[in-house]
Write an enzyme that holds these catalytic residues in place. Sequence first.
Site, mmCIF file in Angstrom:
data_model
loop_
_atom_site.group_PDB
_atom_site.id
_atom_site.type_symbol
_atom_site.label_atom_id
_atom_site.label_comp_id
_atom_site.label_asym_id
_atom_site.label_seq_id
_atom_site.Cartn_x
_atom_site.Cartn_y
_atom_site.Cartn_z
ATOM 1 C CG ASP A 246 -1.958 -37.674 15.258
ATOM 2 O OD1 ASP A 246 -1.558 -36.532 15.572
ATOM 3 O OD2 ASP A 246 -1.734 -38.206 14.152
ATOM 4 C CB CYS B 164 14.487 -54.021 -30.799
ATOM 5 S SG CYS B 164 15.620 -52.639 -30.667
ATOM 6 C CE LYS C 57 -0.002 -8.217 -1.935
ATOM 7 N NZ LYS C 57 -0.669 -9.125 -1.002
ATOM 8 C CG ASP D 96 -7.795 -38.898 17.235
ATOM 9 O OD1 ASP D 96 -7.899 -37.786 16.670
ATOM 10 O OD2 ASP D 96 -7.199 -39.875 16.745
ATOM 11 C CE LYS E 200 -0.066 -13.822 -9.163
ATOM 12 N NZ LYS E 200 -0.909 -14.981 -9.392
#
Length: 720
Positions: A64, A447, A329, A68, A152
């Site tokens: 990272d 209780c 599909k 940066d 989906k």
Amino acid sequence: MNKTEKKAAQDSPRDSLFSPQYSSEPSSQSFMSTDIREKVTALRNAIAAHDYRYYVLDAPIIADAEYDALYRELQQLEAQHPELIAPDSPTRRVGGRPLPEFPAVRHTVPMLSIRTETDTEASGARAFDARVRRELGLTDSDPPVAYLAELKFDGLAVSLRYENGVLVQGATRGDGETGENVTQNIRTLRAIPLRLNTDNDQPPAVIEIRGEVYMRRDDFEKLNDRQRASGEKTFANPRNSAAGSLRQLDPAITAKRPLSFFAYGLGEVTGWKLPATHGDMLDAIERFGLPVDKHRRRALGADALIAFHQNIAESRDSLPFDIDGVVYKVDSLALQQQLGFATREPRWAVAHKYPAQEQFTTVQHIDVQVGRTGRLTPVAKLAPVFVGGVTVTNATLHNEDEVKRKDVRIGDTVIVRRAGDVIPEVVAVVSERRPEDARVFEMPRQCPVCGSAVTREEGEVDAYCSGELYCPAQRKQALLHFAGRRAMDIEGLGDKIVEQLVDKALVQSAADLYRLTQNDLASLDRMAEKSAANLCAALEKSKHTTLERFIFALGIRHVGEATARDLARHFGSLDALMTANSDALIAVPEIGGVMADSILSFFSEPRNRDVIAALRAVGICWQDVVAAATSPGPLTDLTFVLTGALPTMSRDEATRRIVEAGGKVTGSVSKKTNYVLVGEAPGSTLAKAQALKIPILDEAALLRMIEKTASTKVTSQSAP
Ligand code: IVH
């Protein structure tokens, strides 16, 4: 190159962006402006390529901090040379100002919905396949139709418009004809390239890529934690969270939200040759550098669709994101065209949903249940609702604070969730639907079962009934725990019977179970002569047990199965455990102060000591593995942790040898561990041991230690 990198390189259509390798040299005003231009381009390409590896391939190759640094350098160059700023620069992802409202976008190709098949998985897929075949005029002798089966995704549909390879517009689906222009927000999603990767080919003049913006479950949890920490509103589920985040008028807010994207289709296309199949089209979209889900499969005929549906159903809960079904599909684009559309839905696609994991229902009441340890749990009594495949009427609210945090009131409409085998949960309240007479829940002071005072310690979330075994609810739960399969294993002693035994005052404590006659048992409801005889036999059989089961069966707060085992192995006898003081208890690896206190207070309670004495009197007995405390062996006082597969011994065998030699085996490494026994393919335990500088042994070294003084002693003890 390591394995992940290699895989990433093979998968990576944007690889060309890495060559020539960008080298980070300090920028300087003395550069020729073309040098700077080239440097800016190289930086942009490198950042786009790293974004792609990180957000699309999930295979970053730089830290990272390095990323940066590249980003900052580009920012600096652009600040010094504003003329070089371009809309597709990664620094321009968050650019625009907050909008008063989203402008409307008319979709040149409407964004359709898909017909949902509600039938069972088999008949749903068959009905779809039969319809497709009929409409294509196929007969039984024709080959199966090729489909592409996808997930989906449960997010919101968007259309991304690229002109000459550059992202120019992002729009929501809206009503399918007109959506909202959310371009500024779409640009903040780093999984979405600002420029398509076409290698050196001419990009399409226009291509609209359609897909779903969603939020991963882990990102959703983290976002909610963050929202909670800053006192902001939390989201009910990843989908709401994704929708709420994308529909922010201020793109700076969207930029902070962890949104993801999967492409699943195309809208308007000009100046690009469509592939022959939907599958090939998705592959092409993937090569453009957009994320396309890996679960997609080509499926021949209805059976393959059914198999896909079942396969995904099994892995649904372990996916990193929510889905609400699968989509089938027709794969061939030519056949898709031939099938065409029925009003607003294509005839070539169908969605097959899974049972919803979330539903709306109302809270009719909030009950308080008393558990074995006396803990009070508020439980929402719901209007029955079918969710996650079962009818749910109860959902745990965990504790008083949780009820307050979610602000659940009696009468509220709530979202309940049941995923997999997880206990149903109230996710959130639909505050818009709160009736005026909704009532706030209050934890009772007494209780609800025995009337004893309810206590809640400072700093604890849980409230407890102080009645202990006087409380019938606690007694019932304690007896059920005592009889449980992993405790005394009394077959046939279920909740219906325990309920009656306690209510009819036939049983006060566990010892009373062993004083029941067959006649007592036969007098219970739903108890046939034969079952009474079986239960008597099961009780008799359960008298022969092990020390660890017996300790576990006692139901000492915080003492689970593993701790019971540690205690049994460490002390070797019940008397040694009962007389151990706090120091002796804490000396057991894995036992901390809270557990030690709980064990001490359990054994110092006269009622508990009486029950134990009574249990011994009725003949409960066990075989001790070893009286570790009284018969020193070569490994006495040494604690071992095992990891990996040993060459000749099983783990159980190794444990037995260590315990017989006076040693102890615990589950995880701590400062109290003396040795770690390592076999093949060790787990993270090894690294932890190395970090703590704990000596490592292999099997042979262990055997040498044991054999140095082969004085193993196994004592057998009954009726302690
Ligand atoms: S295809 C012409 N594929 O489901 C077909 N839709 O009713 C257009 N969805 O809101 C849609 N995953 O956002 C397609 N793999 C997938 C999908 C998918 C989720 C959503 C879509 C739309 C709804 C369709």
